[in-house]
Motif scaffolding. Structure first.
Motif, PDB file in Angstrom:
ATOM      1  N   TYR A   1      24.459  16.532 124.192  1.00  0.00           N
ATOM      2  CA  TYR A   1      24.076  17.864 123.760  1.00  0.00           C
ATOM      3  C   TYR A   1      24.415  18.084 122.293  1.00  0.00           C
ATOM      4  N   ALA A   2      23.470  18.668 121.576  1.00  0.00           N
ATOM      5  CA  ALA A   2      23.807  19.240 120.290  1.00  0.00           C
ATOM      6  C   ALA A   2      24.591  20.521 120.542  1.00  0.00           C
ATOM      7  N   MET A   3      25.561  20.809 119.697  1.00  0.00           N
ATOM      8  CA  MET A   3      26.395  21.984 119.858  1.00  0.00           C
ATOM      9  C   MET A   3      26.345  22.822 118.588  1.00  0.00           C
ATOM     10  N   GLY A   4      26.447  24.123 118.768  1.00  0.00           N
ATOM     11  CA  GLY A   4      26.376  24.998 117.602  1.00  0.00           C
ATOM     12  C   GLY A   4      27.192  26.253 117.774  1.00  0.00           C
ATOM     13  N   TRP A   5      27.442  26.904 116.672  1.00  0.00           N
ATOM     14  CA  TRP A   5      28.101  28.201 116.649  1.00  0.00           C
ATOM     15  C   TRP A   5      27.212  29.164 115.872  1.00  0.00           C
ATOM     16  N   PHE A   6      27.068  30.349 116.428  1.00  0.00           N
ATOM     17  CA  PHE A   6      26.339  31.436 115.790  1.00  0.00           C
ATOM     18  C   PHE A   6      27.252  32.656 115.761  1.00  0.00           C
ATOM     19  N   ARG A   7      26.884  33.643 114.982  1.00  0.00           N
ATOM     20  CA  ARG A   7      27.646  34.888 114.973  1.00  0.00           C
ATOM     21  C   ARG A   7      26.715  36.076 114.806  1.00  0.00           C
ATOM     22  N   GLN A   8      27.172  37.202 115.323  1.00  0.00           N
ATOM     23  CA  GLN A   8      26.370  38.417 115.266  1.00  0.00           C
ATOM     24  C   GLN A   8      27.263  39.597 114.949  1.00  0.00           C
TER      25      GLN A   8
ATOM     26  N   PRO B   1      27.680  43.761 114.128  1.00  0.00           N
ATOM     27  CA  PRO B   1      27.032  44.961 114.691  1.00  0.00           C
ATOM     28  C   PRO B   1      25.780  45.349 113.924  1.00  0.00           C
ATOM     29  N   GLY B   2      24.679  45.537 114.646  1.00  0.00           N
ATOM     30  CA  GLY B   2      23.437  45.969 114.033  1.00  0.00           C
ATOM     31  C   GLY B   2      22.678  44.895 113.280  1.00  0.00           C
ATOM     32  N   LYS B   3      23.144  43.658 113.391  1.00  0.00           N
ATOM     33  CA  LYS B   3      22.496  42.567 112.656  1.00  0.00           C
ATOM     34  C   LYS B   3      22.026  41.474 113.607  1.00  0.00           C
ATOM     35  N   ASP B   4      21.188  40.585 113.089  1.00  0.00           N
ATOM     36  CA  ASP B   4      20.692  39.472 113.889  1.00  0.00           C
ATOM     37  C   ASP B   4      21.781  38.436 114.137  1.00  0.00           C
ATOM     38  N   ARG B   5      21.552  37.630 115.146  1.00  0.00           N
ATOM     39  CA  ARG B   5      22.444  36.506 115.409  1.00  0.00           C
ATOM     40  C   ARG B   5      22.116  35.401 114.407  1.00  0.00           C
ATOM     41  N   LEU B   6      23.138  34.960 113.687  1.00  0.00           N
ATOM     42  CA  LEU B   6      22.929  34.014 112.596  1.00  0.00           C
ATOM     43  C   LEU B   6      23.636  32.689 112.856  1.00  0.00           C
ATOM     44  N   PHE B   7      23.028  31.633 112.387  1.00  0.00           N
ATOM     45  CA  PHE B   7      23.615  30.303 112.512  1.00  0.00           C
ATOM     46  C   PHE B   7      24.866  30.185 111.652  1.00  0.00           C
ATOM     47  N   VAL B   8      25.862  29.493 112.179  1.00  0.00           N
ATOM     48  CA  VAL B   8      27.108  29.251 111.447  1.00  0.00           C
ATOM     49  C   VAL B   8      27.326  27.754 111.229  1.00  0.00           C
ATOM     50  N   ALA B   9      27.322  26.991 112.318  1.00  0.00           N
ATOM     51  CA  ALA B   9      27.622  25.569 112.207  1.00  0.00           C
ATOM     52  C   ALA B   9      26.977  24.837 113.375  1.00  0.00           C
ATOM     53  N   GLY B  10      26.627  23.560 113.141  1.00  0.00           N
ATOM     54  CA  GLY B  10      26.018  22.764 114.192  1.00  0.00           C
ATOM     55  C   GLY B  10      26.452  21.315 114.122  1.00  0.00           C
ATOM     56  N   MET B  11      26.335  20.658 115.258  1.00  0.00           N
ATOM     57  CA  MET B  11      26.677  19.241 115.344  1.00  0.00           C
ATOM     58  C   MET B  11      25.589  18.554 116.157  1.00  0.00           C
TER      59      MET B  11
ATOM     60  N   THR C   1      27.053  16.842 111.045  1.00  0.00           N
ATOM     61  CA  THR C   1      27.306  18.283 111.138  1.00  0.00           C
ATOM     62  C   THR C   1      26.570  18.996 110.015  1.00  0.00           C
ATOM     63  N   TYR C   2      26.316  20.278 110.211  1.00  0.00           N
ATOM     64  CA  TYR C   2      25.636  21.068 109.185  1.00  0.00           C
ATOM     65  C   TYR C   2      26.105  22.504 109.307  1.00  0.00           C
ATOM     66  N   TYR C   3      26.078  23.207 108.175  1.00  0.00           N
ATOM     67  CA  TYR C   3      26.691  24.527 108.096  1.00  0.00           C
ATOM     68  C   TYR C   3      25.813  25.502 107.325  1.00  0.00           C
ATOM     69  N   ALA C   4      25.996  26.773 107.640  1.00  0.00           N
ATOM     70  CA  ALA C   4      25.414  27.823 106.818  1.00  0.00           C
ATOM     71  C   ALA C   4      26.120  27.828 105.467  1.00  0.00           C
ATOM     72  N   ASP C   5      25.402  28.174 104.424  1.00  0.00           N
ATOM     73  CA  ASP C   5      25.995  28.172 103.083  1.00  0.00           C
ATOM     74  C   ASP C   5      27.202  29.096 102.999  1.00  0.00           C
ATOM     75  N   SER C   6      27.163  30.184 103.764  1.00  0.00           N
ATOM     76  CA  SER C   6      28.220  31.185 103.687  1.00  0.00           C
ATOM     77  C   SER C   6      29.565  30.686 104.212  1.00  0.00           C
ATOM     78  N   VAL C   7      29.562  29.608 104.999  1.00  0.00           N
ATOM     79  CA  VAL C   7      30.813  29.122 105.571  1.00  0.00           C
ATOM     80  C   VAL C   7      31.149  27.700 105.131  1.00  0.00           C
ATOM     81  N   LYS C   8      30.252  27.075 104.395  1.00  0.00           N
ATOM     82  CA  LYS C   8      30.459  25.691 103.983  1.00  0.00           C
ATOM     83  C   LYS C   8      31.752  25.569 103.177  1.00  0.00           C
ATOM     84  N   GLY C   9      32.551  24.583 103.543  1.00  0.00           N
ATOM     85  CA  GLY C   9      33.822  24.377 102.879  1.00  0.00           C
ATOM     86  C   GLY C   9      34.967  25.162 103.483  1.00  0.00           C
ATOM     87  N   ARG C  10      34.662  26.130 104.350  1.00  0.00           N
ATOM     88  CA  ARG C  10      35.711  26.939 105.001  1.00  0.00           C
ATOM     89  C   ARG C  10      35.788  26.693 106.496  1.00  0.00           C
ATOM     90  N   PHE C  11      34.643  26.437 107.131  1.00  0.00           N
ATOM     91  CA  PHE C  11      34.585  26.246 108.580  1.00  0.00           C
ATOM     92  C   PHE C  11      34.301  24.780 108.884  1.00  0.00           C
TER      93      PHE C  11
END
Length: 122
Positions: free
Chosen positions: A31-38, A40-50, A57-67
């Motif tokens: 299985y590919a695995m991923g993390w998303f976040r949502q 309040p009042g916003k869409d569910r957005l991709f965070v990280a995937g494997m 692995t691949y990451y959203a720009d907003s978390v790259k280097g931190r997560f």
């Protein structure tokens, strides 16, 4: 596959949290695995995937280097290590799984956990 997240909570800006996603019903090795976040009042957005191979692995720009996403196939568990948290990271975090698939669009993921709340105070 059933997914259960844990590890969320309240943390101060600059702090760290590690989220866990325990899977049952299937082994995660194909299985590919991923993390998303949502937020309040916003869409569910991709965070990280494997990728299912666990190599890429691949990451959203907003978390790259931190997560960091990682997996322990022996424990059938995926983790999201989150460092240098800031208030913009506040959201419900969801674990996702897809056999051989993945990607940054939530529509391509077939299995989801119930979510765990992460709140970062300033």
């Amino acid at each position: 596959v059933q997914l259960v997240e844990s590890g969320g909570g309240l943390v101060q800006a600059g702090g760290s949290l590690r989220l866990s996603c325990a899977a049952s019903g299937r082994t995660l090795s194909t299985y590919a695995m991923g993390w998303f976040r949502q937020a309040p009042g916003k869409d569910r957005l991709f965070v990280a995937g494997m990728r299912w191979s666990g190599i890429s692995t691949y990451y959203a720009d907003s978390v790259k280097g931190r997560f960091t996403i990682s997996r322990d196939n022996a424990k059938n568990t995926v983790y999201l290590q989150m460092n240098s948290l800031n208030p913009e990271d506040t959201a419900v975090y969801y674990c996702a799984a897809q056999k051989y698939g993945g990607g940054s669009r939530s529509s391509t993921w077939g299995a989801w956990g119930q979510g765990t709340q992460v709140t970062v105070s300033s």
